[in-house]
Design a protein around this motif. Structure first.
Motif, PDB file in Angstrom:
ATOM      1  N   THR A 169       0.842  -1.208   0.000  1.00 25.05           N
ATOM      2  CA  THR A 169       0.000   0.000   0.000  1.00 25.05           C
ATOM      3  C   THR A 169       0.875   1.254   0.000  1.00 25.05           C
ATOM      4  O   THR A 169       0.626   2.211  -0.748  1.00 25.05           O
ATOM      5  CB  THR A 169      -0.904   0.021   1.263  1.00 25.05           C
ATOM      6  N   LEU A 170       1.905   1.231   0.840  1.00 22.55           N
ATOM      7  CA  LEU A 170       2.791   2.407   0.940  1.00 22.55           C
ATOM      8  C   LEU A 170       3.562   2.611  -0.366  1.00 22.55           C
ATOM      9  O   LEU A 170       3.758   3.750  -0.808  1.00 22.55           O
ATOM     10  CB  LEU A 170       3.739   2.238   2.131  1.00 22.55           C
ATOM     11  N   TYR A 171       3.974   1.509  -0.967  1.00 25.63           N
ATOM     12  CA  TYR A 171       4.658   1.604  -2.269  1.00 25.63           C
ATOM     13  C   TYR A 171       3.714   2.215  -3.309  1.00 25.63           C
ATOM     14  O   TYR A 171       4.083   3.137  -4.057  1.00 25.63           O
ATOM     15  CB  TYR A 171       5.128   0.206  -2.673  1.00 25.63           C
ATOM     16  N   ALA A 172       2.475   1.713  -3.354  1.00 24.43           N
ATOM     17  CA  ALA A 172       1.491   2.249  -4.316  1.00 24.43           C
ATOM     18  C   ALA A 172       1.244   3.743  -4.067  1.00 24.43           C
ATOM     19  O   ALA A 172       1.086   4.516  -5.007  1.00 24.43           O
ATOM     20  CB  ALA A 172       0.176   1.469  -4.205  1.00 24.43           C
ATOM     21  N   ALA A 173       1.234   4.123  -2.798  1.00 21.18           N
ATOM     22  CA  ALA A 173       0.926   5.523  -2.452  1.00 21.18           C
ATOM     23  C   ALA A 173       2.112   6.453  -2.686  1.00 21.18           C
ATOM     24  O   ALA A 173       1.914   7.603  -3.074  1.00 21.18           O
ATOM     25  CB  ALA A 173       0.494   5.605  -0.985  1.00 21.18           C
ATOM     26  N   LEU A 174       3.330   5.945  -2.458  1.00 20.78           N
ATOM     27  CA  LEU A 174       4.493   6.845  -2.412  1.00 20.78           C
ATOM     28  C   LEU A 174       5.580   6.543  -3.442  1.00 20.78           C
ATOM     29  O   LEU A 174       6.455   7.387  -3.667  1.00 20.78           O
ATOM     30  CB  LEU A 174       5.137   6.791  -1.010  1.00 20.78           C
ATOM     31  N   GLY A 175       5.553   5.358  -4.048  1.00 22.57           N
ATOM     32  CA  GLY A 175       6.634   4.965  -4.958  1.00 22.57           C
ATOM     33  C   GLY A 175       6.779   5.937  -6.121  1.00 22.57           C
ATOM     34  O   GLY A 175       5.782   6.293  -6.754  1.00 22.57           O
ATOM     35  N   GLU A 176       8.017   6.343  -6.388  1.00 25.61           N
ATOM     36  CA  GLU A 176       8.233   7.326  -7.468  1.00 25.61           C
ATOM     37  C   GLU A 176       8.049   6.715  -8.848  1.00 25.61           C
ATOM     38  O   GLU A 176       7.773   7.419  -9.812  1.00 25.61           O
ATOM     39  CB  GLU A 176       9.638   7.920  -7.352  1.00 25.61           C
TER      40      GLU A 176
ATOM     41  N   GLY B 201       1.956  -5.701  -4.811  1.00 27.13           N
ATOM     42  CA  GLY B 201       1.758  -6.780  -3.841  1.00 27.13           C
ATOM     43  C   GLY B 201       3.103  -7.342  -3.437  1.00 27.13           C
ATOM     44  O   GLY B 201       4.149  -6.902  -3.930  1.00 27.13           O
ATOM     45  N   PRO B 202       3.102  -8.339  -2.556  1.00 30.93           N
ATOM     46  CA  PRO B 202       4.364  -8.944  -2.124  1.00 30.93           C
ATOM     47  C   PRO B 202       4.965  -9.823  -3.221  1.00 30.93           C
ATOM     48  O   PRO B 202       4.232 -10.425  -4.005  1.00 30.93           O
ATOM     49  CB  PRO B 202       3.963  -9.804  -0.922  1.00 30.93           C
ATOM     50  N   ARG B 203       6.272  -9.925  -3.202  1.00 31.61           N
ATOM     51  CA  ARG B 203       6.963 -10.599  -4.317  1.00 31.61           C
ATOM     52  C   ARG B 203       7.017 -12.126  -4.204  1.00 31.61           C
ATOM     53  O   ARG B 203       7.081 -12.808  -5.220  1.00 31.61           O
ATOM     54  CB  ARG B 203       8.379 -10.008  -4.401  1.00 31.61           C
ATOM     55  N   SER B 204       6.968 -12.710  -2.964  1.00 33.21           N
ATOM     56  CA  SER B 204       7.348 -14.118  -2.789  1.00 33.21           C
ATOM     57  C   SER B 204       6.174 -15.042  -2.448  1.00 33.21           C
ATOM     58  O   SER B 204       5.101 -14.573  -2.056  1.00 33.21           O
ATOM     59  CB  SER B 204       8.402 -14.237  -1.681  1.00 33.21           C
TER      60      SER B 204
ATOM     61  N   VAL C 232       6.319  -5.261  -4.727  1.00 35.34           N
ATOM     62  CA  VAL C 232       6.671  -5.103  -6.147  1.00 35.34           C
ATOM     63  C   VAL C 232       5.374  -4.857  -6.924  1.00 35.34           C
ATOM     64  O   VAL C 232       4.277  -5.026  -6.394  1.00 35.34           O
ATOM     65  CB  VAL C 232       7.354  -6.374  -6.721  1.00 35.34           C
ATOM     66  N   LYS C 233       5.520  -4.479  -8.204  1.00 38.58           N
ATOM     67  CA  LYS C 233       4.331  -4.410  -9.064  1.00 38.58           C
ATOM     68  C   LYS C 233       3.935  -5.840  -9.428  1.00 38.58           C
ATOM     69  O   LYS C 233       4.810  -6.663  -9.739  1.00 38.58           O
ATOM     70  CB  LYS C 233       4.632  -3.593 -10.321  1.00 38.58           C
ATOM     71  N   VAL C 234       2.631  -6.149  -9.376  1.00 34.48           N
ATOM     72  CA  VAL C 234       2.162  -7.507  -9.683  1.00 34.48           C
ATOM     73  C   VAL C 234       1.074  -7.445 -10.757  1.00 34.48           C
ATOM     74  O   VAL C 234       0.576  -6.371 -11.089  1.00 34.48           O
ATOM     75  CB  VAL C 234       1.609  -8.216  -8.413  1.00 34.48           C
ATOM     76  N   GLY C 235       0.713  -8.626 -11.250  1.00 32.88           N
ATOM     77  CA  GLY C 235      -0.339  -8.708 -12.263  1.00 32.88           C
ATOM     78  C   GLY C 235      -1.661  -9.090 -11.613  1.00 32.88           C
ATOM     79  O   GLY C 235      -1.738  -9.346 -10.406  1.00 32.88           O
ATOM     80  N   SER C 236      -2.709  -9.131 -12.421  1.00 35.23           N
ATOM     81  CA  SER C 236      -4.000  -9.574 -11.896  1.00 35.23           C
ATOM     82  C   SER C 236      -4.716 -10.351 -12.991  1.00 35.23           C
ATOM     83  O   SER C 236      -4.276 -10.374 -14.142  1.00 35.23           O
ATOM     84  CB  SER C 236      -4.836  -8.372 -11.439  1.00 35.23           C
ATOM     85  N   ASN C 237      -5.841 -10.977 -12.637  1.00 36.15           N
ATOM     86  CA  ASN C 237      -6.457 -11.901 -13.590  1.00 36.15           C
ATOM     87  C   ASN C 237      -7.250 -11.176 -14.694  1.00 36.15           C
ATOM     88  O   ASN C 237      -7.428  -9.967 -14.667  1.00 36.15           O
ATOM     89  CB  ASN C 237      -7.322 -12.930 -12.855  1.00 36.15           C
TER      90      ASN C 237
END
Ligand SMILES: NC(=O)c1ccc[n+]([C@@H]2O[C@H](COP(=O)([O-])OP(=O)(O)OC[C@H]3O[C@@H](n4cnc5c(N)ncnc54)[C@H](OP(=O)(O)O)[C@@H]3O)[C@@H](O)[C@H]2O)c1
Length: 298
Positions: free
Chosen positions: A239-246, A255-258, A267-272
């Protein structure tokens, strides 16, 4: 290299609303934004709990700017009252974090007649975003972050019976509400671009995070959470990455990477495919406008 909270710029002079910020992911999101000197508005349904959260943030960060305004997303009247109160105090809004949620409660309808998970997780946020859009639109580099879930993949959207008047499945209703949040995030971004506005709409999910959300889950499953999942503080990072990531663009999903996106660095993730179906997203938008009476970006 993954994004960390240390990569985020200082937020002095900016203001964020976080729904459901008294506990769990919302609280951890509020705490980190406050640590970055963002003025944070805790939008919670229970003012005693939200005052308690405010005091906890002030205990850790005595100079933090924290405000509590009541918001019950299960009630359109409360959503309108919240926006009214906020708008009388503030004329800008940098970040709207649509975080609050419930998962798999027994069947009930909101006071507006909506299935409770659709009402709280999605329709309340749809109305809230529309009513706050004038403030977001006039605030440079503003963002709306919508919380989805791996559960968005569980079902399709039931356009013929969205409130489960027939055959309630609490799991399907949760999946539907989280799919709706993601379809909304993408559609909102498309409409913001078409309107020539600079606000970004982005989405995030926390993987599996140890919070109160699973209170209606079978105990045997919640016992497994610590093995596969992560802390609430780690779960707040997408959430913080989505809100603040440059490097975030409108329409991104974080979402989480692992471990199948259940845990790990943001990290940036995909969706269905269902979440990206533009015809369904348009249909959902129009349905949501009719249900809530809040029309915007048409
Ligand atoms: N935890 C996970 O693994 C996970 C996974 C995927 C997605 N998510 C999503 O992450 C978000 C946050 O969940 P969480 O895990 O932090 O859950 P949580 O600890 O249960 O917190 C949920 C928050 O939402 C608030 N809320 C519930 N109903 C509300 C209403 N009608 N109006 C206003 N606020 C309301 C709760 O307030 P009260 O304290 O008053 O109940 C609480 O502040 C949710 O959207 C959830 O779907 C979580």
């Amino acid at each position: 290299m993954s994004w960390t909270i240390h990569d985020a710029e200082d937020q002095t002079g900016r203001i964020a609303i976080i729904t459901g910020a008294n506990i769990g992911l919302g609280f951890d999101t509020a705490l980190e934004l406050a640590r970055k000197n963002c003025h944070v508005v805790l939008a919670c349904r229970n003012l005693v709990k939200s005052e308690h959260a405010k005091q906890e943030i002030l205990r850790q960060l005595p100079a933090a700017l924290i405000e509590c305004i009541a918001l019950d997303l299960n009630s359109l009247k409360s959503v309108r009252k919240f926006v009214d109160t906020y708008s009388k105090k503030h004329d800008t809004l940098d970040l709207l974090i649509n975080n609050a949620g419930i998962m798999m409660p027994p069947y009930s309808l909101s006071e507006d007649g909506f299935e409770s998970q659709l009402a709280t997780n999605y329709l309340g946020h749809f109305a809230l975003t529309g009513l706050l859009l004038p403030l977001l639109a006039k605030t440079p580099t503003s963002r709306v972050v919508s919380l989805s879930s791996l559960a968005h993949k569980w079902v399709g959207f039931r356009f013929e019976d969205p409130h489960f008047k027939r055959g309630y499945s609490k799991r399907s209703a949760y999946g539907q509400s989280k799919l709706a949040c993601l379809m909304f995030a993408y559609e909102l971004d498309r409409r913001l671009r078409a309107a020539g506005l600079n606000t970004y709409s982005v989405a995030a999910h926390p993987g599996v995070s140890a919070t109160n959300l699973a209170q209606n889950f079978p105990k045997i499953l919640t016992a497994l959470f610590p093995l596969v999942g992560q802390s609430s503080a780690a779960g707040a990072l997408p959430t913080l990455y989505a809100a603040l990531g440059e490097d975030i663009q409108g329409g991104d999903y974080c979402g989480p990477r692992s471990l199948g996106e259940m845990r790990g660095a943001p990290v940036k993730v995909g969706s269905n495919r269902a979440s990206r179906n533009e015809a369904d997203a348009k249909r959902l938008w129009e349905m949501s406008e009719n249900m809530t009476g809040v029309r915007y970006l048409g």
